[in-house]
Design an enzyme around this catalytic site. Structure first.
Site, short mmCIF file in Angstrom:
data_model
loop_
_atom_site.label_atom_id
_atom_site.label_comp_id
_atom_site.label_asym_id
_atom_site.label_seq_id
_atom_site.Cartn_x
_atom_site.Cartn_y
_atom_site.Cartn_z
N SER A 1 3.27 -0.60 -12.00
CA SER A 1 2.17 -1.32 -10.95
C SER A 1 2.68 -2.72 -10.59
O SER A 1 3.93 -2.66 -9.90
CB SER A 1 0.62 -1.37 -11.52
OG SER A 1 -0.15 -1.56 -10.64
N ASP B 1 1.21 -3.78 -4.14
CA ASP B 1 1.69 -4.02 -5.52
C ASP B 1 2.84 -3.15 -5.64
O ASP B 1 3.15 -2.30 -4.67
CB ASP B 1 0.94 -3.90 -6.54
CG ASP B 1 0.17 -2.57 -6.68
OD1 ASP B 1 0.31 -1.84 -5.83
OD2 ASP B 1 -0.71 -2.17 -7.84
N ASP C 1 3.48 0.00 -6.83
CA ASP C 1 3.30 1.39 -6.44
C ASP C 1 2.07 1.73 -5.48
O ASP C 1 1.92 2.88 -5.39
CB ASP C 1 2.65 2.14 -7.90
CG ASP C 1 1.30 1.73 -8.58
OD1 ASP C 1 0.92 0.77 -7.99
OD2 ASP C 1 0.80 2.48 -9.31
N ASP D 1 -0.88 1.09 -5.30
CA ASP D 1 -2.36 1.68 -5.44
C ASP D 1 -3.36 0.60 -5.00
O ASP D 1 -4.55 0.72 -5.20
CB ASP D 1 -2.36 2.28 -6.75
CG ASP D 1 -2.28 1.12 -7.93
OD1 ASP D 1 -1.91 0.08 -7.59
OD2 ASP D 1 -2.65 1.78 -8.82
#
EC number: 5.4.2.10
Length: 454
Positions: A102, A247, A249, A251
């Site tokens: 992340s 960020d 990834d 999400d």
């Protein structure tokens, strides 16, 4: 023995805390737990990663572990975490595995597992997977019963295309409805790089892209949702209407308005909650948020006639509450926002898209829209080197918290929370004035150090 799974999967320094052997073993364990007995002769799983370098060998280890356990694997390459979750859901796969840390620095990596339907595993199922991993063994078929692996650039491109088409299908005004809006998007040199600028452009926005050239080493490096300076500067330099920051990834999503003011997840949730209400799509007039959300969000929702339900920290707990109540929106101050009508987990690209959609349909600036939330000053003190397991049971500490709450009254709040991923206790205080919040937080931090000393 410390629990492997934290608040968002297994995470740590790649090749030290999370090794290839561990990734392979966890994959075998996941296959043994998540594949239904008597189900498909060849269960199917999807595997994806963010662009950090260690993801290459860790995803290879996961793929090897799954195939060795008799699972057919579709390796979809570098895509956002919510893209993997969506594809697990829509493809009917038995489960999926994402390799990402992340917002963490490049040397870290992580592993999170999505069950059938694209949802994160509940704590009790993670515990079963961890137990299976520690015990070893698992499915070890031979011959034609081993799993087969498919992947490559075409598979990755198809996964991205499918995800982009899905996102565009959720746009309230349809493709092209963002025409006239100028957005700067910071992709953190991460998994959003190939999809977020594209979907915004196809939705009609004018897009200026920064930090969208991942090389495996530059993910989250001075950019993205944990470093809003670059996107703020770019918004001001280009005269853009809004800036978005993802960020690693994708999400989560944070934003910046046209004047350079940071917009956090609480403010984004407020804007999107009221958008759903105005469209008649806000089930039970309810928003789900975590205990870390600013008191200003709760007060704003009260004024608007919206009920706010609180959960523990982590978007999966938000999602569990959303599913249990059948509600329409939830999220975290950190920028994880869940829209269950369109996603099974927090989706930063979807969030940014719908934030712009609200600006387009109202003709209002982001600064104007977020003005509904008057954030209270919030002070967070991380107290390290203490026994966090006693934070909820020490009588003197709990008494100090109660005293602080009485002192603050209805215009403030105290939250004492052991970290789910680090050896520390977080002391969070909100008050009408920053100095007051800081003073109360410092006093409580001193009590934590004294009472929970190792």
């Amino acid at each position: 023995m410390a629990r492997l799974f934290g608040t968002d999967g297994v995470r740590g320094l790649a090749n030290v805390d999370l090794t290839a052997d561990m990734a392979l073993g966890l994959a075998v364990a996941a296959a043994s737990v998540l594949v239904e007995p008597g189900g498909n002769a060849h269960p199917r799983a999807l595997v994806a990663r963010d662009p950090r370098a260690s993801g290459e060998f860790l995803s290879a280890a996961v793929v090897a572990g799954l195939a060795s356990a008799g699972v057919d694997v579709l390796d979809i390459g570098v895509v956002p975490t919510p893209a993997l979750a969506h594809l697990v859901d829509t493809s009917g796969a038995d489960f999926g595995v994402m390799l990402s840390a992340s917002h963490n620095p490049m040397p870290d990596n992580g592993l999170k597992i999505f069950a059938r339907g694209g949802t994160k595993l509940p704590d009790d199922v993670e515990d079963v997977v961890e137990r299976a991993y520690r015990e070893g063994g698992g499915r070890r078929p031979t011959g034609a019963a081993v799993g087969r692996v498919h992947g490559g650039p075409d598979v990755e491109q198809d996964a991205q295309d499918t995800y982009v088409a899905h996102l565009l299908s959720t746009l309230p005004g349809g493709p092209g409805s963002l025409k006239g809006l100028h957005v700067v998007v910071d992709c953190a040199n991460g998994a959003a790089s190939a999809v977020s600028p594209r979907v915004l452009a196809e939705a009609g926005a004018r897009v200026t892209t920064i930090f969208a050239a991942p090389d495996g080493l530059n993910i989250n490096d001075g950019c993205g949702s944990t470093h809003l300076g670059p996107v703020t500067a770019a918004v001001l330099a280009h005269g853009a209407d809004i800036g978005l920051a993802h960020d690693g990834d994708a999400d989560r999503c944070l934003a910046v308005d046209a004047r350079g003011n940071a917009v956090d997840g609480d403010q984004i949730m407020a804007v999107l909650t009221l958008a759903l209400r105005d469209r008649g799509q806000l089930t039970d007039d309810t928003l789900v948020a975590t205990v870390m959300s600013n008191l200003g969000l709760r007060l704003a929702m009260q004024r608007e006639g919206v009920t706010m339900v609180e959960t523990g920290v982590g978007d999966r707990y938000v999602l569990e509450a959303l599913n249990a109540g059948g509600w329409s929106i939830g999220g975290e101050q950190s920028g994880h926002v869940v829209l269950p009508a369109h996603a099974t987990t927090g989706d930063g690209v979807l969030t940014g898209l719908h934030l712009l959609a609200r600006m387009a349909e109202t003709g209002r600036s982001l600064e104007d829209l977020t003005g509904v939330v008057q954030r209270l000053p919030q002070v967070l003190v991380n107290v390290r080197g203490v026994d966090k397991s006693r934070a909820g049971s020490d009588a003197e500490l709990l008494g100090a918290v109660a005293d602080a709450e009485r002192e603050l009254g209805e215009t403030g709040r105290v939250l004492l929370r052991p970290s789910g991923t680090e050896p520390l206790v977080r002391v969070m205080v909100e008050a009408a004035h920053t100095d007051h919040a800081q003073g109360v937080a410092d006093r409580l931090a001193d009590v934590v150090r004294k009472r929970l000393a190792l």
